[in-house]
Design an enzyme around this catalytic site. Structure first.
Site, PDB file in Angstrom:
ATOM      1  N   CYS A 116       0.607  -1.164  -0.105  1.00  0.00           N
ATOM      2  CA  CYS A 116      -0.478  -0.202   0.213  1.00  0.00           C
ATOM      3  C   CYS A 116       1.089   0.843   0.358  1.00  0.00           C
ATOM      4  O   CYS A 116       2.080   1.758   0.876  1.00  0.00           O
ATOM      5  CB  CYS A 116      -0.944  -0.374   0.676  1.00  0.00           C
ATOM      6  SG  CYS A 116      -1.940   1.638   1.795  1.00  0.00           S
ATOM      7  N   GLU A 151       8.750  -0.593 -11.938  1.00  0.00           N
ATOM      8  CA  GLU A 151       7.529  -1.227 -12.499  1.00  0.00           C
ATOM      9  C   GLU A 151       6.184  -1.018 -10.889  1.00  0.00           C
ATOM     10  O   GLU A 151       5.182  -1.237 -10.658  1.00  0.00           O
ATOM     11  CB  GLU A 151       7.287  -2.715 -13.152  1.00  0.00           C
ATOM     12  CG  GLU A 151       7.845  -1.983 -14.152  1.00  0.00           C
ATOM     13  CD  GLU A 151       7.509  -3.433 -15.424  1.00  0.00           C
ATOM     14  OE1 GLU A 151       6.994  -4.636 -14.975  1.00  0.00           O
ATOM     15  OE2 GLU A 151       8.211  -3.429 -16.400  1.00  0.00           O
ATOM     16  N   CYS A 161      -5.398   4.516   3.128  1.00  0.00           N
ATOM     17  CA  CYS A 161      -5.436   5.525   2.142  1.00  0.00           C
ATOM     18  C   CYS A 161      -6.931   6.510   1.872  1.00  0.00           C
ATOM     19  O   CYS A 161      -6.307   7.012   1.173  1.00  0.00           O
ATOM     20  CB  CYS A 161      -5.299   3.966   0.270  1.00  0.00           C
ATOM     21  SG  CYS A 161      -3.758   3.781  -0.167  1.00  0.00           S
ATOM     22  N   GLU A 308      14.215  -3.189 -20.145  1.00  0.00           N
ATOM     23  CA  GLU A 308      14.059  -3.952 -20.030  1.00  0.00           C
ATOM     24  C   GLU A 308      13.138  -4.178 -21.641  1.00  0.00           C
ATOM     25  O   GLU A 308      12.218  -3.672 -22.304  1.00  0.00           O
ATOM     26  CB  GLU A 308      12.920  -4.590 -19.183  1.00  0.00           C
ATOM     27  CG  GLU A 308      13.415  -4.770 -18.184  1.00  0.00           C
ATOM     28  CD  GLU A 308      12.278  -5.519 -16.512  1.00  0.00           C
ATOM     29  OE1 GLU A 308      11.447  -5.840 -17.281  1.00  0.00           O
ATOM     30  OE2 GLU A 308      12.280  -4.881 -15.024  1.00  0.00           O
ATOM     31  N   GLU A 356       7.969 -17.129 -13.567  1.00  0.00           N
ATOM     32  CA  GLU A 356       8.864 -16.709 -14.761  1.00  0.00           C
ATOM     33  C   GLU A 356      10.147 -17.162 -15.213  1.00  0.00           C
ATOM     34  O   GLU A 356      10.947 -17.003 -15.664  1.00  0.00           O
ATOM     35  CB  GLU A 356       9.768 -15.313 -14.204  1.00  0.00           C
ATOM     36  CG  GLU A 356       8.725 -14.273 -14.413  1.00  0.00           C
ATOM     37  CD  GLU A 356       9.097 -12.764 -13.858  1.00  0.00           C
ATOM     38  OE1 GLU A 356      10.354 -12.948 -13.667  1.00  0.00           O
ATOM     39  OE2 GLU A 356       8.728 -11.923 -14.606  1.00  0.00           O
TER      40      GLU A 356
HETATM   41  C1  GLA Z   1       8.231  -6.585 -15.920  1.00  0.00           C
HETATM   42  C2  GLA Z   1       9.440  -6.599 -14.646  1.00  0.00           C
HETATM   43  C3  GLA Z   1      10.284  -7.702 -14.667  1.00  0.00           C
HETATM   44  C4  GLA Z   1       9.755  -8.867 -15.149  1.00  0.00           C
HETATM   45  C5  GLA Z   1       9.373  -8.671 -16.815  1.00  0.00           C
HETATM   46  C6  GLA Z   1       8.413 -10.395 -17.254  1.00  0.00           C
HETATM   47  O1  GLA Z   1       9.194  -6.267 -16.947  1.00  0.00           O
HETATM   48  O2  GLA Z   1      10.098  -5.427 -14.653  1.00  0.00           O
HETATM   49  O3  GLA Z   1      10.495  -8.146 -13.160  1.00  0.00           O
HETATM   50  O4  GLA Z   1       8.297  -9.795 -14.467  1.00  0.00           O
HETATM   51  O5  GLA Z   1       8.388  -7.922 -16.478  1.00  0.00           O
HETATM   52  O6  GLA Z   1       8.068 -10.032 -18.377  1.00  0.00           O
HETATM   53 ZN    ZN Z   2      -3.750   0.721   0.578  1.00  0.00          ZN
END
Ligand code: GLA
Ligand code: ZN
Length: 672
Positions: A116, A151, A161, A308, A356
């Site tokens: 969170c 990400e 929140c 990436e 993965e």
């Molecule tokens: C994202 C994440 C990575 C990985 C890739 C797989 O971009 O940042 O850690 O999980 O996806 O596609």
């Molecule tokens: Zn929250």
């Protein structure tokens, strides 16, 4: 400008997770990665649980070893702060760190990107960890950048929140009366008297679907708040590492057209924009190009890093097709052609367990250099070494700006009506795709960007006209600019409140029209209009408008609004403003945008042809023409410039015909 003075080439590498492997494997990795010409490794992306085994205990011993190992082997490091997945013990001890979903479901420990953003626990411990990492590794010469978390995304609807949302609202509106006005709460008797009567808009309250809200002003504010809450987490870690290593660039990896976060705002706090490019199987080269251009655009056109991409395959699509031979190389150069100063992957070695394990990597489960993917990566690594630092910091030369705005995106798509098929990005794409196929470079700009250097500004569905933006457009057109907008524009202000007095509101004088009504056409139903002697379809929405000074270029050919304008052009000051009152097809956009650009004196970077993509970047070393063949057939391109090709070292003369093989790349340093 280069993002760091520690780099002298397009850095090449990506996520490396040795913590998933026994140490014997590390040595092998070093050898294989070196031989693949890899030079940068992103480390420590998901290691919080091992770095902080309990509340008071920190253990950096393994990371020390990894840092030492990669340092000894001459790799640069992009060091992550590991805060994108909290430890299990933390979730058990401090459940406030766990998110609540849109449907009100409280999560348990699991997954990642799961904290969170308003959890005091998360903020306290993530910042503490970031600071400790910075202090510990600040003197590592090979450290070239900080990678905060990973990400950022999603949202949270927990009680913390909700409380934080009220504080945010109070700061924004000052009085409850002002909030009631902005949200139009007299509708359905929603008037609030106390701040704590306000709850988060989700499935438990104002939403009937994920995107569709009964109180759009409230939903819009929640989206802003959620994006800012996560940005706050990022900024806190940013400050923590920056205070220790002020000269290192700090960033986090973005995701292109990611709706939940207003990246335009985020980019202000990123020393360099970095992003992860994972196209779906069906994505076109133009779609990928548009994402690159957005990522370049959010920071005013500065180069970005490709952080990436998969070398071969992802694991999370329904059908995870392999990148065909040559495609990884082609898409890597496509990123560079649009402004990337790095080529990086997820990941270096394929995991053996969890979700993965079937995701592509440079080193596959077989563990050798005898794979197609490894060989392709190695060949590309070698090429990038040859290019060296020439293109670093180069900017794109664009005379066309395409407007994109997150508030507008949110507002259009949480709106009830006029059509469930109305998707902001799709409409923007139709215009972008035309530019792309015409080989006319475009910058994607936002509200605050200067328009001075552009000849054409395209703003598809400018539904929300923020205060002052109409004035910016007015000045742009008055001075000779060409402005294009579409149906469903000029409808609301920044609170999603309708601007009364006739659509398109504040844009009415610029466009010289009054839009009276709008007809949503069900899927498969279409009207028609003709433009330059050709009949094109009118789909999705048909605005019914009256010219107020604008010239009518085309009219609808059917239905009760037959004869009403489909395209208008208004002369305003020294410039022109076009209104495209409906959606059409690809052929129309190419014709229409091609005509406008030609009239505005904008020339393609290379003569357009199917499957050919062309861009130009320039820096103090020169101007670079990129030609990319996305097709399966050989293309021949007549060069308009002389110069030296960077990959082959050959020189070419203007007028010469270049053969560009399927998936081929050609980078010419122009001789000026
Ligand atoms: C994202 C994440 C990575 C990985 C890739 C797989 O971009 O940042 O850690 O999980 O996806 O596609
Ligand atoms: Zn929250």
């Amino acid at each position: 400008m280069k993002y760091s003075n520690k780099v002298n080439k397009i850095v090449y590498g990506g996520d490396y997770n040795p913590e998933q492997w026994p140490k014997e494997v590390w040595k092998e990795d070093m050898k294989l990665l070196k031989e693949a010409h890899i030079d940068v490794l992103t480390l420590n992306v998901f290691a919080w649980a091992s770095l902080q085994p309990s509340e008071e205990e920190y253990d950096f011993s393994r990371l020390d070893e990894i840092m030492e190992l990669v340092g000894e082997h001459g790799f640069s490091v992009c060091l992550a702060t590991s805060t994108a997945a909290h430890p299990a013990w933390m979730a058990k001890k401090y459940p406030d760190i766990l998110r609540v979903e849109f449907n009100g479901m409280k999560r348990k420990f699991g997954g990642r990107h799961n904290s969170c953003p308003n959890s005091p626990t998360y903020r306290k411990y993530s910042v503490r960890l970031a600071k400790k990492l910075a202090e510990r590794y600040k003197d590592c010469d090979n450290l070239i950048a900080w990678h905060i978390s990973n990400e950022y995304g999603g949202e949270c609807y927990c009680d913390n929140c909700e409380k934080a949302f009220r504080v945010w609202l109070k700061k924004k509106y000052r009085t409850i009366e002002e909030l009631n006005r902005a949200w139009n709460t007299s509708f359905w008797g929603h008037t609030f008297y106390e701040w704590d009567e306000i709850v988060l808009p989700n499935l438990l309250s104002e939403h009937f679907e994920y995107d569709r809200s009964q109180f759009q002003g409230m939903t819009l504010d929640y989206k802003r708040f959620n994006s800012e809450s996560m940005l706050e987490c990022y900024k806190m870690e940013y400050e923590a590492v920056k205070s220790v290593t002020p000269n290192l660039p700090v960033t986090t990896n973005l995701m292109g057209f990611y709706k939940n976060l207003d990246y335009k705002m985020w980019a202000k706090y990123m020393d360099v924009v970095v992003w992860d490019n994972y196209p779906a199987n069906e994505d076109t080269p133009a779609q990928i190009a548009m994402s690159h251009d957005l990522m370049r655009g959010i920071k005013g056109g500065t180069p970005f890093l490709l952080m990436e991409q998969t070398p071969s395959v992802t694991n999370w699509l329904s059908y995870n097709a392999l990148k065909r031979p040559g495609v990884m190389r082609l898409w890597s150069y496509q990123a560079v052609a649009h402004g990337a100063d790095s080529v990086m992957f997820f990941q270096m070695r394929r995991s053996i367990g969890a979700c993965e394990k079937l995701h592509g990597a440079i080193i596959d489960h077989v563990g050798t250099n005898q794979t197609r993917v490894y060989r392709e990566a190695q060949a590309l690594g070698k090429e990038l070494e040859r290019i060296g630092e020439e293109t670093l910091g180069a900017v794109t030369e664009a005379e066309v700006a395409v407007y994109f705005d997150w508030d507008n995106w949110w507002a259009i798509e949480c709106s009830a009506g006029p059509s469930c098929e109305l998707k902001y990005k799709d409409e923007v794409y139709l215009y972008y795709e035309a530019l792309h196929s015409l080989n006319i470079p475009a910058d994607i700009v936002g509200e605050e960007d200067d328009l001075e250097r552009y000849k054409v500004l395209i703003a598809p569905i400018l539904y929300m006209t923020k205060p002052g933006y109409d004035e910016k457009i007015r000045r742009f057109v008055e001075k000779g600019g060409v402005f294009v907008t579409t149906f469903f524009s000029g409808i609301v202000d920044e609170h999603d409140l309708v601007i009364t007095g006739g659509y398109p509101g504040r844009l009415r004088d610029i466009l010289g029209i009054w839009v009276e009504e709008s007809d949503a056409l069900p899927h498969g139903v279409q009207n028609e209009f003709s433009y330059q002697g050709i009949v094109y379809p009118a789909k999705l929405l048909c605005d019914l408008s009256h010219p107020e000074g604008a010239e009518v270029l085309s009219t609808y050919e059917k239905d009760f609004y037959q004869g009403m304008p489909a395209i208008t052009k208004n002369s305003f000051g020294k410039g022109e403003a076009y209104y495209v009152a409906t959606r059409s097809d690809r052929a129309f956009y190419e014709k229409f945008i091609g005509t406008l650009c030609k009239e505005a004196g904008i020339r393609p970077v290379a003569e357009p042809q199917k499957k050919l993509e062309a861009t130009i970047r320039s820096n103090e070393n020169g101007r670079y023409l990129f030609l990319l063949n996305h097709g399966e057939e050989m293309l021949s391109v007549i060069l308009e410039y002389s110069g030296k090709e960077l990959l082959s070292g050959n020189t070419y003369q203007a007028g010469e015909k270049v053969k560009l093989p399927a998936k081929g790349v050609f980078i010419l340093r122009l001789q000026e």
